[in-house]
Motif scaffolding. Structure first.
Motif, PDB file in Angstrom:
ATOM      1  N   VAL A   1      35.540  -2.291  52.199  1.00 40.29           N
ATOM      2  CA  VAL A   1      35.334  -1.537  50.970  1.00 40.29           C
ATOM      3  C   VAL A   1      36.684  -1.363  50.278  1.00 40.29           C
ATOM      4  CG1 VAL A   1      34.499   0.608  49.952  1.00 40.29           C
ATOM      5  CG2 VAL A   1      33.368  -0.324  51.989  1.00 40.29           C
ATOM      6  N   VAL A   2      36.808  -1.914  49.070  1.00 48.27           N
ATOM      7  CA  VAL A   2      38.070  -1.858  48.321  1.00 48.27           C
ATOM      8  C   VAL A   2      37.828  -1.066  47.044  1.00 48.27           C
ATOM      9  CG1 VAL A   2      39.964  -3.175  47.336  1.00 48.27           C
ATOM     10  CG2 VAL A   2      38.597  -4.172  49.200  1.00 48.27           C
ATOM     11  N   GLU A   3      38.379   0.140  47.004  1.00 51.78           N
ATOM     12  CA  GLU A   3      38.166   1.062  45.882  1.00 51.78           C
ATOM     13  C   GLU A   3      39.319   2.050  45.864  1.00 51.78           C
ATOM     14  OE1 GLU A   3      37.459   3.223  42.984  1.00 51.78           O
ATOM     15  OE2 GLU A   3      35.673   1.950  43.264  1.00 51.78           O
ATOM     16  N   ASP A   4      39.987   2.194  44.697  1.00 54.40           N
ATOM     17  CA  ASP A   4      41.161   3.066  44.646  1.00 54.40           C
ATOM     18  C   ASP A   4      40.814   4.527  44.484  1.00 54.40           C
ATOM     19  OD1 ASP A   4      40.305   2.508  41.995  1.00 54.40           O
ATOM     20  OD2 ASP A   4      42.250   3.172  41.233  1.00 54.40           O
ATOM     21  N   GLU A   5      39.596   4.844  44.056  1.00 57.84           N
ATOM     22  CA  GLU A   5      39.173   6.233  43.933  1.00 57.84           C
ATOM     23  C   GLU A   5      38.738   6.737  45.313  1.00 57.84           C
ATOM     24  OE1 GLU A   5      38.389   9.816  43.338  1.00 57.84           O
ATOM     25  OE2 GLU A   5      39.157   8.697  41.609  1.00 57.84           O
ATOM     26  N   PRO A   6      39.498   7.680  45.916  1.00 54.86           N
ATOM     27  CA  PRO A   6      39.210   8.093  47.290  1.00 54.86           C
ATOM     28  C   PRO A   6      37.786   8.593  47.506  1.00 54.86           C
ATOM     29  CG  PRO A   6      41.353   8.928  46.585  1.00 54.86           C
ATOM     30  CD  PRO A   6      40.693   8.353  45.360  1.00 54.86           C
ATOM     31  N   THR A   7      37.255   9.345  46.541  1.00 59.30           N
ATOM     32  CA  THR A   7      35.912   9.911  46.713  1.00 59.30           C
ATOM     33  C   THR A   7      34.863   8.817  46.803  1.00 59.30           C
ATOM     34  OG1 THR A   7      36.574  11.906  45.503  1.00 59.30           O
ATOM     35  CG2 THR A   7      34.213  11.486  45.735  1.00 59.30           C
ATOM     36  N   ILE A   8      34.963   7.830  45.907  1.00 55.05           N
ATOM     37  CA  ILE A   8      33.995   6.737  45.904  1.00 55.05           C
ATOM     38  C   ILE A   8      34.155   5.882  47.161  1.00 55.05           C
ATOM     39  CG2 ILE A   8      33.204   4.655  44.703  1.00 55.05           C
ATOM     40  CD1 ILE A   8      34.085   5.944  42.088  1.00 55.05           C
ATOM     41  N   ASN A   9      35.394   5.576  47.515  1.00 61.24           N
ATOM     42  CA  ASN A   9      35.645   4.767  48.704  1.00 61.24           C
ATOM     43  C   ASN A   9      35.054   5.439  49.942  1.00 61.24           C
ATOM     44  OD1 ASN A   9      36.862   3.326  50.908  1.00 61.24           O
ATOM     45  ND2 ASN A   9      38.487   2.645  49.535  1.00 61.24           N
ATOM     46  N   ARG A  10      35.314   6.727  50.070  1.00 55.55           N
ATOM     47  CA  ARG A  10      34.814   7.452  51.238  1.00 55.55           C
ATOM     48  C   ARG A  10      33.285   7.509  51.240  1.00 55.55           C
ATOM     49  NH1 ARG A  10      37.835  11.310  50.713  1.00 55.55           N
ATOM     50  NH2 ARG A  10      36.529  12.747  49.521  1.00 55.55           N
ATOM     51  N   ALA A  11      32.669   7.715  50.067  1.00 52.83           N
ATOM     52  CA  ALA A  11      31.214   7.805  49.996  1.00 52.83           C
ATOM     53  C   ALA A  11      30.553   6.486  50.394  1.00 52.83           C
ATOM     54  CB  ALA A  11      30.787   8.210  48.581  1.00 52.83           C
ATOM     55  N   VAL A  12      31.095   5.378  49.877  1.00 53.23           N
ATOM     56  CA  VAL A  12      30.523   4.067  50.209  1.00 53.23           C
ATOM     57  C   VAL A  12      30.729   3.759  51.690  1.00 53.23           C
ATOM     58  CG1 VAL A  12      30.683   1.582  49.795  1.00 53.23           C
ATOM     59  CG2 VAL A  12      30.799   3.177  47.867  1.00 53.23           C
ATOM     60  N   THR A  13      31.939   4.009  52.179  1.00 52.77           N
ATOM     61  CA  THR A  13      32.243   3.729  53.578  1.00 52.77           C
ATOM     62  C   THR A  13      31.380   4.559  54.513  1.00 52.77           C
ATOM     63  OG1 THR A  13      34.535   3.194  53.000  1.00 52.77           O
ATOM     64  CG2 THR A  13      34.076   3.699  55.304  1.00 52.77           C
TER      65      THR A  13
END
Length: 235
Positions: free
Chosen positions: A14-26
């Motif tokens: 999962v490659v996403e610079d927005e921590p909230t989105i990255n954490r939610a997807v992960t």
């Protein structure tokens, strides 16, 4: 955990610079039984890809360092891998550029975690079907008016020149080539290539056909409006 026994061997980057989105997807992917690893910028994404050898990449377009399009170019140069791109924009030019560098599917923010999981599973099923087809003992070679498809090596050439197709473009071409000259409906193509049970993703299909035409020749894929597409085999 849902379907954990069947998904546990699958690694998703999962490659996403927005921590909230990255954490939610992960977190959602891990809850569904996947092994999920994270990266937050372009260089870290390429490094994580080389370290973890993921089965699929969920990739944001806008990233620090270098963007998701460059990440996609670099990882596809190493080995073909399904890529689900995420973007805040919904313009066709962005979609076509993403497909052109090797993305297999595209989601526009905001999106639901349920939809992300559904898209990830559909892409992985497509890979499994393609591998099963290559190992099935069925036809592995097609030569149609200078368009040569080798299913076993997943290589395509036009007029003797090798053409680089993304994994999904290759599978779409093979789906069209199963009945050369015959119109294949949107519903059939969406089911065979993407694993979707309906034609709700026709924009994705149409965009991939555009990308495929740009590589093998616009006249090789015929549009039958309101129905679907056919691979032309005439001279």
């Amino acid at each position: 955990m849902t379907e954990g026994s069947t998904e546990s061997a699958r690694t998703v980057l999962v490659v996403e610079d927005e921590p909230t989105i990255n954490r939610a997807v992960t977190d959602r992917l891990r809850a569904e039984g996947f092994r999920a690893v994270q990266a937050h910028d372009g260089p870290a994404a390429v490094a994580a890809f080389e370290e973890h050898h993921p089965d699929l990449v969920v990739l944001d377009v806008m990233l620090p360092g270098f963007d998701g399009l460059e990440v996609c170019r670099r990882i596809q140069a190493v080995r073909p891998v399904p890529v689900l791109m995420l973007t805040a924009r919904d313009e066709e030019t962005d979609l076509l550029v993403g497909l052109g560098v090797g993305a297999d599917d595209y989601m526009t923010k905001p999106f639901s975690m349920r939809e992300v999981v559904a898209r990830v599973r559909a892409l992985l099923r497509r890979v499994d079907r393609a591998e099963a087809l290559a190992a099935s003992g069925g036809p592995t070679h097609l030569d149609a008016a200078g368009l040569v498809i080798d299913v076993r090596t997943r290589r395509v050439s036009v007029g003797g020149e090798v053409v680089h197709l993304t994994p999904l473009e290759f599978d779409l071409l093979c789906a069209l080539a199963t009945e050369p000259g015959t119109v294949r409906t949107r519903e059939v193509l969406m089911r065979e290539v993407w694993g979707w049970g309906d034609a709700s993703g026709t924009r994705t299909l149409d965009s991939h056909v555009k990308a495929l035409r740009a590589k093998i020749g616009a006249d090789r894929v015929r549009t039958v409006h309101g129905v679907g597409y056919a691979l032309e085999v005439g001279p």
